[in-house]
Scaffold this active site. Structure first.
Site, mmCIF file in Angstrom:
data_model
loop_
_atom_site.group_PDB
_atom_site.id
_atom_site.type_symbol
_atom_site.label_atom_id
_atom_site.label_comp_id
_atom_site.label_asym_id
_atom_site.label_seq_id
_atom_site.Cartn_x
_atom_site.Cartn_y
_atom_site.Cartn_z
ATOM 1 N N ASP A 178 2.249 3.114 3.289
ATOM 2 C CA ASP A 178 1.367 3.700 2.707
ATOM 3 C C ASP A 178 0.861 4.839 4.421
ATOM 4 O O ASP A 178 1.698 5.933 4.010
ATOM 5 C CB ASP A 178 -0.034 3.616 2.824
ATOM 6 C CG ASP A 178 -1.403 3.927 2.675
ATOM 7 O OD1 ASP A 178 -0.786 4.954 2.137
ATOM 8 O OD2 ASP A 178 -1.963 4.625 3.466
ATOM 9 N N GLU A 230 -0.898 -8.182 1.753
ATOM 10 C CA GLU A 230 -1.024 -6.413 2.019
ATOM 11 C C GLU A 230 0.406 -5.953 3.068
ATOM 12 O O GLU A 230 0.005 -6.480 4.201
ATOM 13 C CB GLU A 230 -2.105 -5.505 2.425
ATOM 14 C CG GLU A 230 -1.622 -4.160 2.124
ATOM 15 C CD GLU A 230 -3.180 -3.264 2.452
ATOM 16 O OE1 GLU A 230 -2.889 -2.409 1.988
ATOM 17 O OE2 GLU A 230 -3.449 -3.318 3.343
ATOM 18 N N ASP A 250 0.831 -1.271 -0.207
ATOM 19 C CA ASP A 250 -0.132 0.414 0.047
ATOM 20 C C ASP A 250 0.946 1.186 -0.425
ATOM 21 O O ASP A 250 1.782 1.415 0.880
ATOM 22 C CB ASP A 250 -1.100 0.263 1.349
ATOM 23 C CG ASP A 250 -1.905 0.634 1.169
ATOM 24 O OD1 ASP A 250 -1.524 1.863 0.783
ATOM 25 O OD2 ASP A 250 -2.744 0.302 1.379
ATOM 26 N N HIS A 291 1.859 8.712 4.589
ATOM 27 C CA HIS A 291 1.055 9.858 4.800
ATOM 28 C C HIS A 291 1.415 11.184 5.986
ATOM 29 O O HIS A 291 1.749 12.246 6.027
ATOM 30 C CB HIS A 291 -0.126 9.233 5.620
ATOM 31 C CG HIS A 291 -1.121 9.149 4.767
ATOM 32 N ND1 HIS A 291 -1.526 9.514 3.631
ATOM 33 C CD2 HIS A 291 -1.350 8.322 4.537
ATOM 34 C CE1 HIS A 291 -2.794 9.016 2.630
ATOM 35 N NE2 HIS A 291 -2.552 8.308 2.950
ATOM 36 N N SER A 342 -7.254 4.385 -1.132
ATOM 37 C CA SER A 342 -6.884 2.445 -1.364
ATOM 38 C C SER A 342 -8.072 1.868 -1.897
ATOM 39 O O SER A 342 -7.593 0.592 -2.020
ATOM 40 C CB SER A 342 -6.481 1.940 0.447
ATOM 41 O OG SER A 342 -5.125 2.446 0.407
ATOM 42 N N THR A 369 -8.118 -1.867 1.368
ATOM 43 C CA THR A 369 -7.765 -3.012 0.683
ATOM 44 C C THR A 369 -7.480 -5.002 0.854
ATOM 45 O O THR A 369 -8.542 -4.841 -0.386
ATOM 46 C CB THR A 369 -5.684 -3.428 0.519
ATOM 47 O OG1 THR A 369 -5.718 -1.844 0.058
ATOM 48 C CG2 THR A 369 -5.736 -4.275 -0.581
ATOM 49 N N ASP A 401 -1.468 0.517 -4.560
ATOM 50 C CA ASP A 401 -2.871 0.233 -4.511
ATOM 51 C C ASP A 401 -2.422 2.116 -5.828
ATOM 52 O O ASP A 401 -3.305 2.190 -6.534
ATOM 53 C CB ASP A 401 -4.091 0.639 -4.008
ATOM 54 C CG ASP A 401 -3.218 0.447 -2.537
ATOM 55 O OD1 ASP A 401 -1.641 1.508 -2.819
ATOM 56 O OD2 ASP A 401 -3.901 0.876 -1.663
ATOM 57 N N HIS A 402 -1.581 2.648 -5.048
ATOM 58 C CA HIS A 402 -1.066 3.761 -5.065
ATOM 59 C C HIS A 402 0.042 4.281 -4.517
ATOM 60 O O HIS A 402 0.646 3.817 -4.042
ATOM 61 C CB HIS A 402 -2.380 4.963 -4.880
ATOM 62 C CG HIS A 402 -2.838 4.900 -3.324
ATOM 63 N ND1 HIS A 402 -1.606 5.454 -2.186
ATOM 64 C CD2 HIS A 402 -3.525 4.707 -2.500
ATOM 65 C CE1 HIS A 402 -2.714 4.990 -1.464
ATOM 66 N NE2 HIS A 402 -3.030 4.617 -1.794
#
Length: 398
Positions: free
Chosen positions: A293, A288, A73, A297, A113, A166, A335-336
């Site tokens: 991720d 995952e 992620d 952030h 996500s 996810t 996912d990004h």
């Protein structure tokens, strides 16, 4: 386009081609043979045939029995690079088939996500926040549901709550990712054989939240009524048959920096063995690395790197299995990208690098796709994220 003059230098193509022209009775047959010679000259397997869409289909290509989809992620190219610089090498470097995924959602240039994972799970782009539903909010059968209903054993492993965006996108169908009580309830009727992750509080003693109303359902009891056993250690997984749930935390598990051990990489081999016991047809496992991720952030480079290396250790365990097995397709992607993460020189010293960020949110950057095993060649190139679903199905011959 091949240069026929170059082919003629071998003497073989020119001689046979001229002889064939002299004996052909129709232009169509001449064209067919020419195509076959060109295909052969390109090194294509002689058992390949021309399809009506112009692509080449290899009749002898092996379909995988198992699929492991691994999602880092927020993992962009820089997140991978940071792990390589810290660790000197990563297991993803063992993989030769590499592509890039375009991550935009159906309505936004930058995905979240939920929409990103749902694109993997249903094969369609959808709106941000969607869990297993299309852009119109209609529930769509997920890849996990498709394979689970067809006799495959299925599993989910995550370093976040199992109800988070996810993992939820593979077994649940809700309009908003925030509906975690409802997402947990969707597990009751999902064809899931194994899950490992956090989020126990959404399954029993469900607390009131502003985004999801309180109810007195005990989803753990309901799952036990569906044949689930709940374990507290990975060792117990080796001796437990049937459907299994393992909660790592009441909410989200801790980060590596705050004390989480290597549960993610340690869970791969026993989970695979369990899924193999549950079905002779094959298995589908989603893994995952959730908190790469969260490091993005928080604009915390150390958070990113430690989670990236932990996820890569899990990749290594999956690759170890696939190399020996020979029947498993592994697809690793994201996912990004999160954070607009970059690796710049520190104090203009080109022998030192440090992490830098452009945002505390997601970006629209393409993300890498690594693929290993039967059917992995199809994952080369640049394509939309929902095509990963299609490529997996095509690899399976479905």
């Amino acid at each position: 386009m091949l240069n026929l003059g170059t082919l003629a230098q071998t003497g073989v193509f020119f001689k046979i081609h001229i002889q064939y022209i002299q004996t052909m009775k129709s232009f169509a047959r001449l064209s067919t043979l020419t195509v076959l010679f060109i295909i052969s000259a390109c090194g294509t397997n002689v058992n390949s045939v021309a399809r009506t869409d112009g692509a080449i289909a290899d009749q002898t290509q092996k379909h995988p029995k198992n699929v492991i989809l691994m999602i880092g992620d927020g993992m962009g190219v820089t997140q991978v690079s940071s792990g390589i610089y810290r660790n000197k090498s990563l297991n993803v470097e063992r993989i030769n088939n590499v592509g890039f995924s375009k991550t935009s959602s159906s309505a936004e240039l930058i995905t979240d996500s939920a929409a990103g994972a749902t694109a993997f799970s249903i094969g369609e782009k959808t709106y941000n926040g969607a869990i297993g539903v299309d852009k119109d909010g209609k529930p769509k059968e997920t890849l996990l549901e498709l394979l689970g209903s067809d006799g495959y054993s299925t599993g989910l492993i995550a370093t976040c709550a199992i109800t988070h965006a996810t993992p939820a996108s593979f077994f649940a169908h809700e309009l908003k990712r925030s509906m975690q009580n409802e997402i947990a309830a969707d597990m009751v009727n999902a064809p899931v054989n194994l899950f490992i992750g956090g989020g126990k509080k959404y399954f029993e003693n469900r607390v009131d939240s502003k985004k999801s109303p309180f109810d007195d359902r005990n989803i753990i009891k309901e799952l036990e009524g569906k044949g689930f056993s709940f374990i507290n250690t990975l060792d117990a997984l080796e001796t437990t048959s049937g459907k299994v749930g393992y909660f790592l935390a009441d909410g989200h598990p801790e980060s590596i920096l705050k004390g989480r051990d290597d549960i993610l990489p340690r869970s791969i081999a026993p989970s695979i063995r369990h899924l193999q016991k549950e079905s002779d047809k094959g298995f589908f496992l989603v893994v995952e690395g959730s908190q790469i991720d969260w490091g993005g952030h928080e604009n915390d480079s150390e958070y990113i790197i430690t989670e990236m290396i932990d996820f890569d250790k899990a990749i290594g365990k999956a690759l170890d299995f696939a190399e020996k097995d020979g029947n498993t397709l592994i697809v690793i992607t994201a996912d990004h990208e999160t954070g607009g993460y970059s690796l710049r020189s520190k104090d203009n010293d080109y022998n030192q690098i440090e992490g830098a960020f452009t945002t505390g949110g997601h970006t629209g950057a393409m993300v890498p796709v690594f693929a290993y095993g039967p059917g992995s060649e199809a994952f080369r190139g640049i394509y939309n994220n929902n095509e990963i679903y299609t490529k997996i199905r095509q690899a399976l011959g479905r």
